[in-house]
Design a protein around this motif. Sequence first.
Motif, short mmCIF file in Angstrom:
data_model
loop_
_atom_site.label_atom_id
_atom_site.label_comp_id
_atom_site.label_asym_id
_atom_site.label_seq_id
_atom_site.Cartn_x
_atom_site.Cartn_y
_atom_site.Cartn_z
N SER A 1 0.82 -1.20 0.00
CA SER A 1 0.00 0.00 0.00
C SER A 1 0.86 1.26 0.00
O SER A 1 0.42 2.30 -0.47
N LYS B 1 1.60 2.64 -3.44
CA LYS B 1 0.53 3.29 -4.19
C LYS B 1 0.63 4.81 -4.03
O LYS B 1 1.13 5.31 -3.03
N LYS C 1 -5.19 6.30 -0.65
CA LYS C 1 -4.39 5.49 -1.57
C LYS C 1 -5.29 4.55 -2.34
O LYS C 1 -4.84 3.70 -3.09
N ASP C 2 -6.58 4.70 -2.14
CA ASP C 2 -7.52 3.81 -2.81
C ASP C 2 -7.59 4.15 -4.30
O ASP C 2 -7.50 5.31 -4.69
N THR C 3 -7.76 3.09 -5.11
CA THR C 3 -7.81 3.29 -6.56
C THR C 3 -9.04 4.08 -6.98
O THR C 3 -9.07 4.66 -8.06
N SER C 4 -10.05 4.12 -6.14
CA SER C 4 -11.26 4.87 -6.47
C SER C 4 -11.03 6.37 -6.35
O SER C 4 -11.82 7.16 -6.85
N GLY C 5 -9.96 6.76 -5.66
CA GLY C 5 -9.68 8.17 -5.46
C GLY C 5 -10.55 8.78 -4.38
O GLY C 5 -10.66 9.99 -4.26
N ARG D 1 -15.91 6.38 0.45
CA ARG D 1 -16.10 5.05 -0.18
C ARG D 1 -17.35 4.43 0.40
O ARG D 1 -17.66 4.59 1.58
#
Length: 91
Positions: A56, A59, A79-83, A89
Motif C-alpha cells: 500500500s 501506491k 491510496k484507494d484506486t477509487s480516489g 467510499r
Amino acid sequence: MKKITLSVVALTMTMTMMSYGQTQCKSLTKDSIQCKNTTKTEVLLCHVHNPNHVSSSDKVTVICSGTTKKNTKCKNKTKDTSGLCHNHRKD
Ligand SMILES: [Zn+2]
Ligand SMILES: [Zn+2]
C-alpha cells in the motif's frame, strides 16, 4: 515401504489442503531461516518476498475526490484506486 511413503504423501497433501488460504512463506530470511510470514498467494511468498506484491505504501496518495456535507472538496488523502477516502467510499 511403499505403503508408508504413500501415507506420508497423503498426509502431506491433506495438511497442504487444510492450510490452504494461509500458507507459510517458503522464502528464507537473511539468517537463512524460513520466513515466518504467512501468505495467501499461490507463489507461497509473503508480501516481503513476493516481487510482484504491491504494498500500500507503493501506491500513490491522492486527495479524495469526494465533497463534504458543506459542499467543499474533501481534504482527506487516500491510496484507494477509487480516489475516494474512507469517508466517501461506500464499502
Ligand atoms: Zn516471506
Ligand atoms: Zn473524502
